[in-house]
Design a protein around this motif. Structure first.
Motif, PDB file in Angstrom:
ATOM      1  N   GLY A  38      15.808 -21.919  64.015  1.00 44.48           N
ATOM      2  CA  GLY A  38      16.410 -21.096  62.965  1.00 44.48           C
ATOM      3  C   GLY A  38      17.155 -21.946  61.958  1.00 44.48           C
ATOM      4  N   ASP A  39      17.190 -21.462  60.714  1.00 47.71           N
ATOM      5  CA  ASP A  39      17.934 -22.217  59.696  1.00 47.71           C
ATOM      6  C   ASP A  39      18.144 -21.347  58.457  1.00 47.71           C
ATOM      7  OD1 ASP A  39      19.055 -24.090  58.006  1.00 47.71           O
ATOM      8  OD2 ASP A  39      17.125 -24.914  57.420  1.00 47.71           O
ATOM      9  N   MET A  40      19.072 -20.416  58.518  1.00 50.13           N
ATOM     10  CA  MET A  40      19.443 -19.620  57.349  1.00 50.13           C
ATOM     11  C   MET A  40      18.210 -19.168  56.570  1.00 50.13           C
ATOM     12  SD  MET A  40      22.973 -21.232  55.861  1.00 50.13           S
ATOM     13  CE  MET A  40      22.714 -22.968  56.084  1.00 50.13           C
ATOM     14  N   ASN A  41      17.288 -18.513  57.288  1.00 48.33           N
ATOM     15  CA  ASN A  41      16.054 -18.027  56.668  1.00 48.33           C
ATOM     16  C   ASN A  41      15.243 -19.128  56.003  1.00 48.33           C
ATOM     17  OD1 ASN A  41      16.647 -15.383  57.403  1.00 48.33           O
ATOM     18  ND2 ASN A  41      17.836 -15.030  55.561  1.00 48.33           N
ATOM     19  N   GLY A  42      15.382 -20.359  56.504  1.00 51.54           N
ATOM     20  CA  GLY A  42      14.593 -21.457  55.981  1.00 51.54           C
ATOM     21  C   GLY A  42      15.077 -22.013  54.662  1.00 51.54           C
ATOM     22  N   LEU A  43      16.272 -21.620  54.219  1.00 49.80           N
ATOM     23  CA  LEU A  43      16.748 -22.046  52.907  1.00 49.80           C
ATOM     24  C   LEU A  43      16.833 -23.559  52.786  1.00 49.80           C
ATOM     25  CD1 LEU A  43      19.539 -19.431  52.178  1.00 49.80           C
ATOM     26  CD2 LEU A  43      17.556 -19.902  50.744  1.00 49.80           C
ATOM     27  N   LEU A  44      17.346 -24.211  53.817  1.00 49.79           N
ATOM     28  CA  LEU A  44      17.563 -25.651  53.717  1.00 49.79           C
ATOM     29  C   LEU A  44      16.247 -26.410  53.752  1.00 49.79           C
ATOM     30  CD1 LEU A  44      20.744 -25.983  55.916  1.00 49.79           C
ATOM     31  CD2 LEU A  44      20.537 -25.548  53.475  1.00 49.79           C
ATOM     32  N   PHE A  45      15.317 -25.971  54.571  1.00 50.74           N
ATOM     33  CA  PHE A  45      14.005 -26.609  54.580  1.00 50.74           C
ATOM     34  C   PHE A  45      13.248 -26.295  53.293  1.00 50.74           C
ATOM     35  CE2 PHE A  45      14.857 -26.565  59.178  1.00 50.74           C
ATOM     36  CZ  PHE A  45      14.691 -27.917  59.431  1.00 50.74           C
ATOM     37  N   GLU A  46      13.515 -25.124  52.741  1.00 51.48           N
ATOM     38  CA  GLU A  46      12.900 -24.777  51.463  1.00 51.48           C
ATOM     39  C   GLU A  46      13.338 -25.770  50.384  1.00 51.48           C
ATOM     40  OE1 GLU A  46      13.909 -21.239  48.480  1.00 51.48           O
ATOM     41  OE2 GLU A  46      12.882 -20.537  50.290  1.00 51.48           O
ATOM     42  N   ALA A  47      14.619 -26.127  50.385  1.00 53.10           N
ATOM     43  CA  ALA A  47      15.128 -27.101  49.407  1.00 53.10           C
ATOM     44  C   ALA A  47      14.458 -28.456  49.608  1.00 53.10           C
ATOM     45  CB  ALA A  47      16.640 -27.229  49.539  1.00 53.10           C
ATOM     46  N   ALA A  48      14.247 -28.839  50.881  1.00 54.17           N
ATOM     47  CA  ALA A  48      13.598 -30.118  51.158  1.00 54.17           C
ATOM     48  C   ALA A  48      12.149 -30.104  50.675  1.00 54.17           C
ATOM     49  CB  ALA A  48      13.658 -30.413  52.655  1.00 54.17           C
ATOM     50  N   ARG A  49      11.467 -28.976  50.873  1.00 53.12           N
ATOM     51  CA  ARG A  49      10.072 -28.896  50.425  1.00 53.12           C
ATOM     52  C   ARG A  49       9.977 -28.945  48.901  1.00 53.12           C
ATOM     53  NH1 ARG A  49      10.073 -24.987  54.752  1.00 53.12           N
ATOM     54  NH2 ARG A  49       8.912 -25.780  56.541  1.00 53.12           N
ATOM     55  N   GLU A  50      10.920 -28.282  48.229  1.00 52.18           N
ATOM     56  CA  GLU A  50      10.935 -28.347  46.767  1.00 52.18           C
ATOM     57  C   GLU A  50      11.152 -29.784  46.298  1.00 52.18           C
ATOM     58  OE1 GLU A  50      13.984 -25.652  45.585  1.00 52.18           O
ATOM     59  OE2 GLU A  50      12.770 -23.847  45.956  1.00 52.18           O
ATOM     60  N   ARG A  51      11.996 -30.501  47.007  1.00 50.07           N
ATOM     61  CA  ARG A  51      12.253 -31.903  46.662  1.00 50.07           C
ATOM     62  C   ARG A  51      10.992 -32.735  46.852  1.00 50.07           C
ATOM     63  NH1 ARG A  51      16.633 -32.782  50.037  1.00 50.07           N
ATOM     64  NH2 ARG A  51      15.239 -33.523  51.676  1.00 50.07           N
ATOM     65  N   LEU A  52      10.289 -32.488  47.964  1.00 47.56           N
ATOM     66  CA  LEU A  52       9.048 -33.217  48.225  1.00 47.56           C
ATOM     67  C   LEU A  52       8.005 -32.918  47.147  1.00 47.56           C
ATOM     68  CD1 LEU A  52       8.713 -32.772  52.097  1.00 47.56           C
ATOM     69  CD2 LEU A  52       8.891 -34.960  50.890  1.00 47.56           C
ATOM     70  N   ALA A  53       7.901 -31.641  46.779  1.00 44.26           N
ATOM     71  CA  ALA A  53       6.901 -31.257  45.782  1.00 44.26           C
ATOM     72  C   ALA A  53       7.180 -31.913  44.435  1.00 44.26           C
ATOM     73  CB  ALA A  53       6.881 -29.733  45.638  1.00 44.26           C
ATOM     74  N   ALA A  54       8.475 -32.124  44.150  1.00 46.11           N
ATOM     75  CA  ALA A  54       8.842 -32.738  42.866  1.00 46.11           C
ATOM     76  C   ALA A  54       8.816 -34.255  42.924  1.00 46.11           C
ATOM     77  CB  ALA A  54      10.235 -32.262  42.453  1.00 46.11           C
ATOM     78  N   GLY A  55       8.572 -34.813  44.103  1.00 45.24           N
ATOM     79  CA  GLY A  55       8.524 -36.261  44.242  1.00 45.24           C
ATOM     80  C   GLY A  55       9.892 -36.919  44.166  1.00 45.24           C
ATOM     81  N   ARG A  56      10.962 -36.145  44.428  1.00 43.74           N
ATOM     82  CA  ARG A  56      12.323 -36.704  44.379  1.00 43.74           C
ATOM     83  C   ARG A  56      12.752 -37.133  45.782  1.00 43.74           C
ATOM     84  NH1 ARG A  56      15.513 -32.939  44.003  1.00 43.74           N
ATOM     85  NH2 ARG A  56      14.203 -31.097  43.679  1.00 43.74           N
ATOM     86  N   LYS A  57      13.481 -38.220  45.850  1.00 48.03           N
ATOM     87  CA  LYS A  57      14.022 -38.666  47.125  1.00 48.03           C
ATOM     88  C   LYS A  57      15.475 -38.229  47.239  1.00 48.03           C
ATOM     89  CE  LYS A  57      11.080 -42.743  47.730  1.00 48.03           C
ATOM     90  NZ  LYS A  57      11.049 -44.211  47.969  1.00 48.03           N
TER      91      LYS A  57
END
Length: 596
Positions: free
Chosen positions: A264-283
């Motif tokens: 569990g993780d707050m409805n996936g919010l934090l992993f969602e932020a990580a995936r958005e970062r990956l999609a944008a190519g940001r470290k």
């Protein structure tokens, strides 16, 4: 139709936590014994405060008056006012060590760090050993990059109660700041002797190795902290290791780690932020960029493992220590706000949520919780306006709309709440097991807005997803009883609900009322008496018991119950019915509902 027992006066299911995930670090570690800073040798919390008639000049307050004002504010969990009042008392008794200690704790809990630091120094000068004060002074040294002084302070500290856990973590980061990696790891070693703390030790070992520029050793420690199955590991460890992989240019491995996580993780919010970062190519930026930041993580970890309900004031202290070292620390801010909410201090919690970066990974959940606090503070329009704005801002998410629907339902704006729930359901798409709650909530609003056919379908679908859910069983079963339909099935539902929730007065009332409708008046009295004992202030339940008493011939007691119900502010429709019954009683017979 009269509606569910208690629904008209009781804000049904008003526990925001039902959709709220745990916010602290997801490390599964054992609870700890603590030395309670609130223990001042005063009366027990359950005792009534003694009353004093203190006559003081207008505009002035004696030292004793300041002390009493401080104690009162402290009991109200108003730590800022309490610290101010104790501070005034301390002006008159500047060398009173007990008063210095109490004011220190309150200043720290209130986030008045300059005052807390000044008092910590006074405690040290007096020779009084207060572990929290010593930790704050060590944190001050680390914040100033004076690692030698921090090490001297902590190595001399006693390690009792919480200091058994906090000192090794803080000491390790002081060593790390002094570029003594081996000393830092040695300082962590005692945590392995504490049951349940191995994962915490491994995580901080990974942080320290990463901070020291040892990626190979850091990865080894991260993997150890993850355990045998990364898919079910602690989400904080998963996110920390994933960010480590991202920084190392291993984006595909990080993505696989996030995608494979099932915890569990707050409805996936934090992993969602990580995936958005990956999609944008940001470290991501390094998680730990200084010894102060690492020590802050350690203090937060201590706060997160404590039970908020029993040790909320200690949790606040460790959150304040963490935020002193790292002012922008959303996890600590969220946990601290959660504690304030537990105290009923919604204004303080709201202020903390406002201080969290809205554009950051935790900004969304902070605003969702801010809406809860605005509602608790009576700002219904502010709460709903915020949620409407959020719903428009993130058209792919349903959580703001669900909360909006809940608030409108609590306010008995049922038609509007149905609209919000409908929009949320449309965004969710296929409703699966975990989403039974939205069907249940929408069903209530549909029933209350006289849209029974749709309501019934929502309740039935919710039971498909969660067949033995007692609240759904109760609502649907009671509704059928009130309508005189499907009585055999309704009775079975209510019996299943009561079996699971024997101390829930509303569910017990539903069972009693079903028996009443079935003409089993004697058995109905048994359940309804129990329901009244569980919820004596509910007018509907008292009215039901009055009806049952009348049917079994206990007419004086029936009138007593009806009068009691009348004095509990029933809705207009019920009040009129009760007045008629007080004048004329019940008719000689009452038709039973259908057989179901």
């Amino acid at each position: 139709m009269m509606g569910l027992a208690g629904l008209s006066t009781y804000k049904f299911f008003r526990h925001r936590g039902i959709w709220r995930a745990a916010i602290a670090a997801a490390l599964l570690v054992a609870g700890c014994a603590t030395d309670n800073p609130s223990n001042t040798g005063s009366a027990n919390a359950g005792e009534s405060p003694r009353r004093f008639n203190v006559i003081e000049p207008v505009g002035q307050r004696s030292p004793y008056g300041n002390y009493l004002a401080g104690r009162f504010a402290e009991r109200q969990k108003d730590f800022a006012q309490a610290a101010a009042a104790f501070g005034r008392a301390l002006d008159d008794f500047p060398d009173n060590v007990a008063l210095i200690r109490r004011t220190f704790y309150l200043s720290l809990q209130a986030g008045q760090m300059d005052t807390a630091l000044r008092l910590a120094h006074k405690l040290e000068e007096s020779g009084t050993k207060v572990s929290t004060a010593q930790l704050l002074l060590a944190a001050e040294s680390v914040a100033n990059d004076d690692f030698a002084n921090a090490l001297l302070r902590m190595e001399a500290m006693d390690r009792e109660d919480l200091a058994r856990y906090s000192v090794p973590l803080a000491l390790a980061w002081a060593h790390a700041g002094a570029n003594e990696t081996s000393g830092a790891l040695a300082a962590l070693a005692p945590l392995d002797r504490e049951s349940g703390f191995e994962t915490l030790r491994q995580l901080h070992e990974a942080f320290i190795q990463d901070f020291a520029g040892q990626p190979g050793q850091a990865e080894k420690a991260y993997r150890a902290a993850l355990g045998d199955d990364p898919a079910t590991g602690a989400n904080r460890v998963v996110r920390a290791y994933g960010a480590f992989l991202e920084r190392g240019g291993r984006a595909s491995e990080a993505a696989a780690l996030y995608d494979g996580y099932t915890g569990g993780d707050m409805n996936g919010l934090l992993f969602e932020a990580a995936r958005e970062r990956l999609a944008a190519g940001r470290k991501p930026d390094p998680r730990i960029d200084s010894a102060a930041s690492g020590m802050a993580e350690g203090f937060f970890d201590i706060a997160s493992i404590l039970p908020k309900e029993r040790a909320g004031e200690i949790v606040l202290i460790y959150c304040r220590l963490a935020l002193y070292l790292r002012p922008d620390f959303p996890l600590a801010q969220l946990l601290m706000a959660d504690v304030y909410e537990g105290f009923g201090r919604y204004a303080e919690a709201a202020e903390i949520y406002r201080g969290i970066d809205q554009a950051g990974a935790y900004g969304w959940v902070a605003r969702l919780r801010l809406s809860d606090d605005l509602y608790e503070l009576g700002d219904v329009e502010g709460a709903t306006a915020l949620l409407r704005m959020m719903a428009d801002e993130r058209p792919e998410r349903s959580d703001a709309l669900v909360r909006l629907g809940n608030i409108l339902r609590y306010e008995e704006r049922y038609t509007e709440s149905v609209v919000a729930y409908d929009r949320a359901v449309a965004r969710i798409g296929e409703i699966t097991g975990g989403n039974w709650t939205i069907l249940y909530s929408r069903g209530i609003s549909l029933e209350r807005s006289r849209q029974w056919d749709r309501a019934e379908q929502d309740f039935l679908k919710a039971l498909e997803l969660e067949p033995d859910q007692p609240f759904v069983l109760n609502y649907l079963g009671y509704s059928w009883v009130e309508q005189g339909k499907n009585l055999a099935q309704a009775r079975d539902m209510l019996e299943r609900a009561v079996a699971q929730r024997q101390d829930d007065g509303y569910i017990v009332d539903s069972m009693g009322w079903a028996l009443y409708k079935l003409g089993e008046f004697t058995d109905a009295v048994v359940y309804l008496e129990r329901a009244v004992a569980l919820h004596p202030q509910d007018p509907v339940i008292n009215d039901h018991l009055g009806d049952a008493y009348w049917r079994v011939g206990r007419r004086d007691e029936a009138r007593i119950q009806w009068r009691r119900a009348l004095g509990l502010s029933p809705e207009d429709e019920l009040r009129d019915q009760i007045q008629d019954k007080l004048e004329e009683g019940l008719p000689a017979s009452e038709p039973r509902g259908g057989s179901g």
